[in-house]
Scaffold this motif. Structure first.
Motif, PDB file in Angstrom:
ATOM      1  N   LEU A   4      18.988  78.130  66.593  1.00  0.00           N
ATOM      2  CA  LEU A   4      18.094  77.039  66.203  1.00  0.00           C
ATOM      3  C   LEU A   4      17.212  76.610  67.374  1.00  0.00           C
ATOM      4  N   ARG A   5      17.790  76.574  68.558  1.00  0.00           N
ATOM      5  CA  ARG A   5      17.039  76.155  69.747  1.00  0.00           C
ATOM      6  C   ARG A   5      15.895  77.124  70.044  1.00  0.00           C
ATOM      7  N   ASN A   6      16.074  78.364  69.724  1.00  0.00           N
ATOM      8  CA  ASN A   6      15.055  79.380  70.006  1.00  0.00           C
ATOM      9  C   ASN A   6      14.095  79.602  68.846  1.00  0.00           C
ATOM     10  N   SER A   7      14.244  78.826  67.785  1.00  0.00           N
ATOM     11  CA  SER A   7      13.394  79.015  66.611  1.00  0.00           C
ATOM     12  C   SER A   7      12.181  78.092  66.664  1.00  0.00           C
ATOM     13  N   ARG A   8      11.233  78.343  65.771  1.00  0.00           N
ATOM     14  CA  ARG A   8      10.034  77.505  65.693  1.00  0.00           C
ATOM     15  C   ARG A   8      10.331  76.133  65.096  1.00  0.00           C
ATOM     16  N   ASP A   9      11.523  75.976  64.542  1.00  0.00           N
ATOM     17  CA  ASP A   9      11.887  74.706  63.918  1.00  0.00           C
ATOM     18  C   ASP A   9      12.573  73.741  64.880  1.00  0.00           C
ATOM     19  N   TYR A  10      12.775  74.169  66.111  1.00  0.00           N
ATOM     20  CA  TYR A  10      13.428  73.332  67.121  1.00  0.00           C
ATOM     21  C   TYR A  10      12.540  72.145  67.484  1.00  0.00           C
ATOM     22  N   ILE A  11      13.139  70.961  67.571  1.00  0.00           N
ATOM     23  CA  ILE A  11      12.422  69.737  67.952  1.00  0.00           C
ATOM     24  C   ILE A  11      13.128  69.158  69.175  1.00  0.00           C
ATOM     25  N   PRO A  12      12.583  69.319  70.366  1.00  0.00           N
ATOM     26  CA  PRO A  12      13.273  68.874  71.589  1.00  0.00           C
ATOM     27  C   PRO A  12      13.674  67.406  71.560  1.00  0.00           C
ATOM     28  N   GLU A  13      12.819  66.551  70.977  1.00  0.00           N
ATOM     29  CA  GLU A  13      13.118  65.116  70.955  1.00  0.00           C
ATOM     30  C   GLU A  13      14.315  64.775  70.077  1.00  0.00           C
ATOM     31  N   LEU A  14      14.692  65.711  69.182  1.00  0.00           N
ATOM     32  CA  LEU A  14      15.788  65.449  68.252  1.00  0.00           C
ATOM     33  C   LEU A  14      17.004  66.327  68.522  1.00  0.00           C
ATOM     34  N   ALA A  15      17.059  66.932  69.695  1.00  0.00           N
ATOM     35  CA  ALA A  15      18.269  67.631  70.145  1.00  0.00           C
ATOM     36  C   ALA A  15      18.935  66.695  71.149  1.00  0.00           C
ATOM     37  N   LEU A  16      19.943  65.961  70.691  1.00  0.00           N
ATOM     38  CA  LEU A  16      20.495  64.857  71.473  1.00  0.00           C
ATOM     39  C   LEU A  16      21.884  65.175  72.011  1.00  0.00           C
ATOM     40  N   MET A  17      22.170  64.602  73.149  1.00  0.00           N
ATOM     41  CA  MET A  17      23.489  64.745  73.747  1.00  0.00           C
ATOM     42  C   MET A  17      23.966  63.392  74.247  1.00  0.00           C
ATOM     43  N   ALA A  18      25.283  63.231  74.307  1.00  0.00           N
ATOM     44  CA  ALA A  18      25.884  62.037  74.898  1.00  0.00           C
ATOM     45  C   ALA A  18      26.598  62.461  76.165  1.00  0.00           C
ATOM     46  N   THR A  19      26.387  61.706  77.220  1.00  0.00           N
ATOM     47  CA  THR A  19      27.033  62.018  78.489  1.00  0.00           C
ATOM     48  C   THR A  19      27.989  60.900  78.884  1.00  0.00           C
ATOM     49  N   CYS A  20      29.031  61.278  79.581  1.00  0.00           N
ATOM     50  CA  CYS A  20      29.980  60.329  80.160  1.00  0.00           C
ATOM     51  C   CYS A  20      30.130  60.706  81.627  1.00  0.00           C
ATOM     52  N   LYS A  21      29.774  59.806  82.498  1.00  0.00           N
ATOM     53  CA  LYS A  21      29.749  60.089  83.938  1.00  0.00           C
ATOM     54  C   LYS A  21      28.876  61.308  84.220  1.00  0.00           C
ATOM     55  N   GLU A  22      27.745  61.343  83.494  1.00  0.00           N
ATOM     56  CA  GLU A  22      26.703  62.366  83.643  1.00  0.00           C
ATOM     57  C   GLU A  22      27.135  63.749  83.164  1.00  0.00           C
ATOM     58  N   ARG A  23      28.266  63.852  82.501  1.00  0.00           N
ATOM     59  CA  ARG A  23      28.704  65.132  81.944  1.00  0.00           C
ATOM     60  C   ARG A  23      28.576  65.096  80.428  1.00  0.00           C
ATOM     61  N   PRO A  24      28.002  66.140  79.797  1.00  0.00           N
ATOM     62  CA  PRO A  24      27.844  66.144  78.340  1.00  0.00           C
ATOM     63  C   PRO A  24      29.193  66.222  77.628  1.00  0.00           C
ATOM     64  N   VAL A  25      29.382  65.340  76.639  1.00  0.00           N
ATOM     65  CA  VAL A  25      30.643  65.320  75.898  1.00  0.00           C
ATOM     66  C   VAL A  25      30.413  65.376  74.387  1.00  0.00           C
ATOM     67  N   ALA A  26      29.158  65.282  73.958  1.00  0.00           N
ATOM     68  CA  ALA A  26      28.846  65.358  72.530  1.00  0.00           C
ATOM     69  C   ALA A  26      27.402  65.815  72.368  1.00  0.00           C
ATOM     70  N   HIS A  27      27.111  66.413  71.207  1.00  0.00           N
ATOM     71  CA  HIS A  27      25.786  67.005  71.013  1.00  0.00           C
ATOM     72  C   HIS A  27      25.487  67.118  69.522  1.00  0.00           C
ATOM     73  N   VAL A  28      24.217  66.956  69.161  1.00  0.00           N
ATOM     74  CA  VAL A  28      23.775  67.176  67.786  1.00  0.00           C
ATOM     75  C   VAL A  28      22.327  67.640  67.816  1.00  0.00           C
ATOM     76  N   MET A  29      21.949  68.429  66.815  1.00  0.00           N
ATOM     77  CA  MET A  29      20.578  68.915  66.712  1.00  0.00           C
ATOM     78  C   MET A  29      20.007  68.577  65.342  1.00  0.00           C
ATOM     79  N   PHE A  30      18.756  68.133  65.346  1.00  0.00           N
ATOM     80  CA  PHE A  30      17.977  67.945  64.120  1.00  0.00           C
ATOM     81  C   PHE A  30      16.811  68.921  64.198  1.00  0.00           C
ATOM     82  N   THR A  31      16.802  69.916  63.339  1.00  0.00           N
ATOM     83  CA  THR A  31      15.722  70.900  63.334  1.00  0.00           C
ATOM     84  C   THR A  31      15.054  70.920  61.960  1.00  0.00           C
ATOM     85  N   ARG A  32      13.844  71.421  61.921  1.00  0.00           N
ATOM     86  CA  ARG A  32      13.097  71.426  60.663  1.00  0.00           C
ATOM     87  C   ARG A  32      13.727  72.375  59.645  1.00  0.00           C
TER      88      ARG A  32
END
Length: 392
Positions: A261-289
Motif C-alpha cells: 500500500l505504501r508503494n502504491s498510487r493510493d498511498y496518502i502520507p498524511e494519513l499513514a499514522l504512528m504512535a510513539t512512546c519515548k520516541e519509539r513506534p508502538v502502533a501504526h495505521v494506514m488510510f489509503t485510497r
C-alpha cells in the motif's frame, strides 16, 4: 447601553474617552462593533482609530462559574425553569420530573449543570442516560447545551462540555455521546461523527462520540501520534509483523500488505499514522485510497483502513482507538466521506463502522461479508452509493 457613533474615521485616546471614564475608569473595556466586526479591547493611554459604529460594554468583574444542580439542590427550581425555557420543544413537565428526581439518584446519572454569571443563569447542559434516541446501547449523552447569545464566543460552551467530560470520566465512562444536526461545531471539541440514530418521530439524527479514554491517553504526554516519515519503513515493517504475531486473526503477511500500500498510487502520507512512546513506534495505521465501483461505472472514492497494528505491551489502553479516531478526523478534514475495512465488528462498531451490506456495497474477492465494514465520515455520505469495493 449608550452607543457612540461616528461617520468619519478619527483618533481618540482611551484615557480621555468619556464613556470609558463613566463605565470602566480603571479597567479594560470591551469594544464590540455593532456591525459585526472583530471584537477588541481599549486600554488606558492607547490610541485607536475608529471607522465603524460601536458599543462600549463594561467587562464582567467575575468569570461565569459552573455548578451541578445535584450538588446545589437550591438551584433546582431555577434550573427547571431556565432549561425548559431555552428548549421549548421539550415539555417542562419532563424537565421538572427529571431534574427533581435527579437530586435523589444513587448512580452518577443524570447530571444537570448551570453556567452562572454572579447569580444570573447564562447557560446550561445535561448529562443523561438517553437523549430521546434509539441508541439505548450508548451512554451517557450530553444534552441541552445552551449559552446566552451575549456570552457566546468566549469558550463557555467548551467549559460546559469539559465539565460533562470530567464528571463522566470520574464515573468510569469511556465515551460521551450527543445527537445534533449542527455539523462542524462539536468536531472542534473532539467529537467524531459515528452514524445515525432515530428519534421518537422516526427521523434520523446524527450521533457524535467523544472518546474519553483515548483523549486522556494522548493528553498525558506519554504517547505522540504523528504521520510516518521517510526512512522509517523498515522499523514500521517490524512493528506490523510483531503486532500481528499475537493477533487473534493473522495470515502473517500484514507487513507485506502495508508495504504494498505504501508503494502504491493510493498511498496518502498524511494519513499513514504512528504512535510513539519515548520516541519509539508502538502502533501504526494506514488510510489509503480505495473506490466503490457503482453499477453505472462511476467511482466513489473512499479510504481503506488497514492494517491497524498495536504492540501487545501497549494494548488495552485505548491507543488503537486514538490512532483510528485521529486518522478519521484528518480524513474528514481532507474531504473524504467514508472509510472501509475488514475487521472484527465487535471492536469497530463503536467507531461507527457497519456492515457494507446495509449500504448495498459488497467486497470483491472471497472476503466473508460479515467482516467487511464501512463508516460514514460525514452524515449520509454513502446515501445512494451501491456497488463493489476493493480491498486489494
Amino acid at each position: 447601553m449608550p452607543t457612540a457613533s461616528c461617520n468619519a474615521a478619527y483618533l481618540f485616546t482611551a484615557r480621555k474617552c468619556r464613556l470609558q471614564r463613566r463605565y470602566a475608569p480603571a479597567s479594560i473595556v470591551r469594544l464590540r462593533e455593532t456591525a459585526g466586526y472583530r471584537t477588541g479591547h481599549l486600554r488606558p493611554g492607547a490610541v485607536y482609530e475608529r471607522t465603524r459604529n460601536f458599543r462600549l460594554e463594561p467587562n464582567m468583574e467575575h468569570e461565569p462559574r459552573i455548578l451541578s444542580v445535584r450538588e446545589h439542590p437550591e438551584y433546582a427550581r431555577q434550573a427547571i425553569e431556565y432549561i425548559s425555557s431555552r428548549w421549548r420543544e421539550v415539555p417542562q413537565a419532563l424537565y421538572d420530573d427529571c431534574i427533581s428526581e435527579s437530586l435523589y439518584a444513587v448512580g452518577p446519572l443524570p447530571q444537570w449543570y448551570l453556567l452562572l454569571d454572579s447569580e444570573r443563569i447564562v447557560g446550561c447542559a445535561g448529562l443523561i442516560s438517553n437523549d430521546f434516541i434509539s441508541r439505548g446501547d450508548l451512554w451517557p449523552w450530553v444534552c441541552a447545551l445552551y449559552v446566552e447569545e451575549t456570552f457566546r464566543g468566549r469558550g463557555y460552551a467548551g467549559l460546559l462540555l469539559e465539565r460533562c467530560r470530567r464528571d463522566a470520566e470520574r464515573s468510569g465512562y469511556r465515551a460521551l455521546y450527543l445527537s445534533t444536526e449542527l455539523e462542524g461545531y462539536y468536531e472542534k471539541h473532539g467529537y467524531d461523527y459515528i452514524g445515525e440514530g432515530y428519534g421518537p418521530d422516526g427521523g434520523a439524527i446524527p450521533i457524535y462520540r467523544f472518546d474519553i479514554r483515548a483523549s486522556a491517553l494522548l493528553a498525558s504526554g506519554g504517547y505522540v501520534v504523528r504521520p510516518e516519515r521517510p526512512g522509517e519503513e523498515e522499523e514500521l515493517c517490524r512493528l506490523v509483523r510483531t503486532a500481528f504475531e499475537t493477533a487473534t486473526v493473522s495470515d502473517g503477511t500484514e507487513q507485506d500488505f502495508a508495504a504494498r500500500l505504501r508503494n502504491s498510487r493510493d498511498y496518502i502520507p498524511e494519513l499513514a499514522l504512528m504512535a510513539t512512546c519515548k520516541e519509539r513506534p508502538v502502533a501504526h495505521v494506514m488510510f489509503t485510497r480505495t473506490r466503490v465501483e457503482r453499477p453505472d461505472g462511476r467511482l466513489f472514492e473512499g479510504l481503506l483502513v488497514a492494517p491497524l497494528s498495536v504492540l501487545a505491551a501497549h494494548r488495552g489502553i485505548g491507543l488503537g482507538a486514538a490512532l483510528l479516531e485521529e486518522g478519521m478526523r484528518r480524513a474528514r478534514v481532507m474531504g473524504f466521506g467514508a472509510a472501509f475495512l475488514c475487521g472484527n465488528p465487535a471492536y469497530y462498531h463503536r467507531f461507527g463502522f457497519r456492515s457494507t451490506a446495509r449500504y448495498g456495497i459488497r467486497p470483491t474477492g472471497d472476503i466473508p461479508p460479515q467482516f467487511v465494514m464501512a463508516a460514514e465520515l460525514r452524515p449520509r455520505a454513502l446515501q445512494g452509493i451501491t456497488g463493489t469495493v476493493s480491498f486489494c
